[in-house]
Design a protein around this motif. Structure first.
Motif, PDB file in Angstrom:
ATOM      1  N   ILE A 286       0.747  -1.178  -0.058  1.00  0.00           N
ATOM      2  CA  ILE A 286       0.014  -0.147   0.194  1.00  0.00           C
ATOM      3  C   ILE A 286       0.855   1.273   0.067  1.00  0.00           C
ATOM      4  O   ILE A 286       1.656   1.366   1.014  1.00  0.00           O
ATOM      5  N   TYR A 287       0.774   2.097  -1.137  1.00  0.00           N
ATOM      6  CA  TYR A 287       1.399   3.240  -1.080  1.00  0.00           C
ATOM      7  C   TYR A 287       0.426   4.510  -0.503  1.00  0.00           C
ATOM      8  O   TYR A 287       0.917   5.455   0.015  1.00  0.00           O
ATOM      9  N   ALA A 288      -0.737   4.338  -0.839  1.00  0.00           N
ATOM     10  CA  ALA A 288      -1.943   5.386  -0.354  1.00  0.00           C
ATOM     11  C   ALA A 288      -3.036   4.800  -0.337  1.00  0.00           C
ATOM     12  O   ALA A 288      -3.469   3.667  -1.077  1.00  0.00           O
ATOM     13  N   MET A 289      -3.974   5.425   0.472  1.00  0.00           N
ATOM     14  CA  MET A 289      -5.258   4.685   0.744  1.00  0.00           C
ATOM     15  C   MET A 289      -6.382   5.772   1.134  1.00  0.00           C
ATOM     16  O   MET A 289      -6.076   6.738   1.316  1.00  0.00           O
ATOM     17  N   GLY A 290      -7.534   4.920   1.431  1.00  0.00           N
ATOM     18  CA  GLY A 290      -8.687   5.658   1.485  1.00  0.00           C
ATOM     19  C   GLY A 290      -9.674   6.147   0.295  1.00  0.00           C
ATOM     20  O   GLY A 290     -10.404   7.128   0.369  1.00  0.00           O
ATOM     21  N   PHE A 291      -9.321   5.450  -0.648  1.00  0.00           N
ATOM     22  CA  PHE A 291     -10.084   5.863  -2.149  1.00  0.00           C
ATOM     23  C   PHE A 291     -11.295   5.416  -2.316  1.00  0.00           C
ATOM     24  O   PHE A 291     -11.557   4.023  -1.840  1.00  0.00           O
ATOM     25  N   ARG A 292     -11.986   5.694  -3.278  1.00  0.00           N
ATOM     26  CA  ARG A 292     -13.475   5.325  -3.397  1.00  0.00           C
ATOM     27  C   ARG A 292     -13.317   4.824  -4.855  1.00  0.00           C
ATOM     28  O   ARG A 292     -13.248   3.378  -4.950  1.00  0.00           O
ATOM     29  N   ASN A 293     -12.908   5.424  -6.065  1.00  0.00           N
ATOM     30  CA  ASN A 293     -12.540   4.773  -7.104  1.00  0.00           C
ATOM     31  C   ASN A 293     -11.572   5.449  -7.669  1.00  0.00           C
ATOM     32  O   ASN A 293     -11.832   6.427  -8.866  1.00  0.00           O
ATOM     33  N   PRO A 294     -10.226   5.108  -7.679  1.00  0.00           N
ATOM     34  CA  PRO A 294      -9.489   5.968  -8.358  1.00  0.00           C
ATOM     35  C   PRO A 294      -8.905   5.450  -9.689  1.00  0.00           C
ATOM     36  O   PRO A 294      -8.269   4.595  -9.950  1.00  0.00           O
ATOM     37  N   PHE A 295      -9.639   6.055 -10.630  1.00  0.00           N
ATOM     38  CA  PHE A 295      -9.804   5.358 -11.794  1.00  0.00           C
ATOM     39  C   PHE A 295      -8.952   5.532 -12.817  1.00  0.00           C
ATOM     40  O   PHE A 295      -8.452   5.105 -13.772  1.00  0.00           O
ATOM     41  N   ARG A 296      -8.293   6.815 -12.634  1.00  0.00           N
ATOM     42  CA  ARG A 296      -6.957   7.365 -13.563  1.00  0.00           C
ATOM     43  C   ARG A 296      -5.905   7.916 -12.683  1.00  0.00           C
ATOM     44  O   ARG A 296      -6.155   8.783 -11.701  1.00  0.00           O
ATOM     45  N   MET A 297      -4.800   7.790 -12.977  1.00  0.00           N
ATOM     46  CA  MET A 297      -3.435   7.919 -12.483  1.00  0.00           C
ATOM     47  C   MET A 297      -2.298   8.063 -13.471  1.00  0.00           C
ATOM     48  O   MET A 297      -2.452   7.539 -14.404  1.00  0.00           O
ATOM     49  N   SER A 298      -1.546   9.262 -12.943  1.00  0.00           N
ATOM     50  CA  SER A 298      -0.264   9.358 -13.806  1.00  0.00           C
ATOM     51  C   SER A 298       1.024   9.709 -13.014  1.00  0.00           C
ATOM     52  O   SER A 298       0.601  10.312 -11.942  1.00  0.00           O
ATOM     53  N   VAL A 299       2.078   8.928 -13.205  1.00  0.00           N
ATOM     54  CA  VAL A 299       3.236   9.061 -12.266  1.00  0.00           C
ATOM     55  C   VAL A 299       4.299  10.184 -13.176  1.00  0.00           C
ATOM     56  O   VAL A 299       4.579   9.728 -14.239  1.00  0.00           O
ATOM     57  N   ASP A 300       4.560  11.222 -12.350  1.00  0.00           N
ATOM     58  CA  ASP A 300       5.479  12.002 -13.271  1.00  0.00           C
ATOM     59  C   ASP A 300       6.983  11.366 -13.382  1.00  0.00           C
ATOM     60  O   ASP A 300       7.468  11.465 -12.071  1.00  0.00           O
ATOM     61  N   LYS A 301       7.477  11.032 -14.182  1.00  0.00           N
ATOM     62  CA  LYS A 301       8.744  10.570 -14.268  1.00  0.00           C
ATOM     63  C   LYS A 301       9.684  11.192 -13.433  1.00  0.00           C
ATOM     64  O   LYS A 301      10.818  10.655 -13.030  1.00  0.00           O
ATOM     65  N   ALA A 302       9.935  12.421 -13.788  1.00  0.00           N
ATOM     66  CA  ALA A 302      10.809  13.450 -13.256  1.00  0.00           C
ATOM     67  C   ALA A 302      10.657  13.635 -11.854  1.00  0.00           C
ATOM     68  O   ALA A 302      11.738  13.623 -11.324  1.00  0.00           O
ATOM     69  N   THR A 303       9.665  13.727 -11.316  1.00  0.00           N
ATOM     70  CA  THR A 303       9.548  14.229  -9.878  1.00  0.00           C
ATOM     71  C   THR A 303       9.016  12.720  -9.009  1.00  0.00           C
ATOM     72  O   THR A 303       9.358  12.923  -7.809  1.00  0.00           O
TER      73      THR A 303
END
Length: 313
Positions: A286-303
């Motif tokens: 688990i990296y983060a929690m407490g979500f309802r429906n985290p439908f879309r995500m993007s990880v910024d490669k630089a930061t």
């Protein structure tokens, strides 16, 4: 489908309206318009500079496939190093569109599709050019009964609807079809089936090769009058209580998970997640929690910053 109130369930109907699955390519950063000042708060608009307009010519819309009847419910896509695109539909279909715009079916998984379940996200391995690995998140068929799970009953009544979703690694063959026999189930996310809602299912990688997966709370929100679904009645289907999932440190649902895939098809847990491995009543993925429906995500490669869209109220 509708709840006891008789109102239709908003099963992400916008997916059905998606007649054209496309890719928008940008030549610059995306800016969000500055909000107008709230009444009674003078000077708010002066504190924020207006964003620069982005020329429309900086973007190009590329049609990958056309026709809602053919596509079904388009879900997710991944751009490959040669600018080909692989994209998914909830019925289990994976399609491949080459850089010239030619689309074909790359394979189809046998999936369970009650309510929002089915094939969800897809992502290419950071080393795709050499290993041709694709990661998919989907609901395997299993032996789950058809129809809706009971709303009330006991543990034995709900047991047949216990299932899971797979985060699996597949190899894309040289002819750009999916090698179904190559599947390595990297991670299973146990869930309850037969009721609405919330699967999540987006996948991305950071610059260190860590894989991020979003998971929904697997909870029916339509009988709690707009409040958090935390129904604790003992005869109630567990799917009406999000405390068991998004609020549970020992459950993988309603979360952002972060793992490091291994060459053998398993994974290790990188440092920096919420709970150190071995912590009682927790899952180290688990990296983060407490979500309802985290439908879309993007990880910024630089930061390494994770940008997340949590669907719904």
């Amino acid at each position: 489908m509708s709840g006891l109130s008789g109102r239709p369930r908003p099963r992400q109907k916008w997916l059905r309206w998606l007649a054209v699955l496309g890719l928008v390519v940008g030549g610059g950063a995306i800016s969000v318009p500055t909000a107008a000042a709230h009444p009674g708060h003078p000077g708010h608009e002066e504190a924020q500079a207006a964003p620069a307009a982005i020329p429309a010519g900086d973007y190009q819309q590329v049609q990958l496939a056309l026709g809602s009847a053919e596509l079904g419910e388009a879900m997710s896509l991944a751009v490959l190093p040669d600018r080909a695109v692989v994209h998914t539909a909830r019925d289990g279909t994976v399609r491949y569109t080459d850089a010239a715009g030619n689309t074909k079916s790359a394979g189809k998984l046998d999936v369970y599709t009650h309510d929002e379940e089915g094939l969800q996200g897809i992502a290419a391995d950071p080393n795709f050019q050499s290993n041709r690995y694709l990661y998919l998140y989907y609901s395997p068929k299993l032996s789950t009964p058809g129809g809706d799970a009971p709303v009330t009953g006991n543990a034995a009544a709900f047991e047949p609807w216990k299932g899971h979703l797979n985060l699996s690694r597949f190899t894309l063959k040289a002819d750009n079809t999916l090698d179904l026999a190559s599947e390595k189930v990297v991670l299973e996310v146990p869930n309850d089936r037969g009721q609405c809602c919330h699967v999540g299912g987006d996948i991305d990688f950071d610059a260190q090769g860590n894989l991020y997966l979003t998971t929904g709370d697997d909870t029916n929100p339509f009988e709690s009058s707009g409040y958090s679904p935390i129904d604790e009645r003992t005869d109630r289907n567990p799917q009406f209580d999000a405390q068991r999932s998004s609020g549970n440190t020992n459950d993988l649902r309603g979360k952002v998970l972060r793992i490091k895939p291994t060459a053998a098809g398993g994974y290790t847990v990188p440092s920096g997640n919420l709970f150190a491995p071995g912590t009682a009543r927790t899952r180290p993925e688990i990296y983060a929690m407490g979500f309802r429906n985290p439908f879309r995500m993007s990880v910024d490669k630089a930061t390494g910053i994770v940008y997340l869209g949590d669907y719904g109220p």
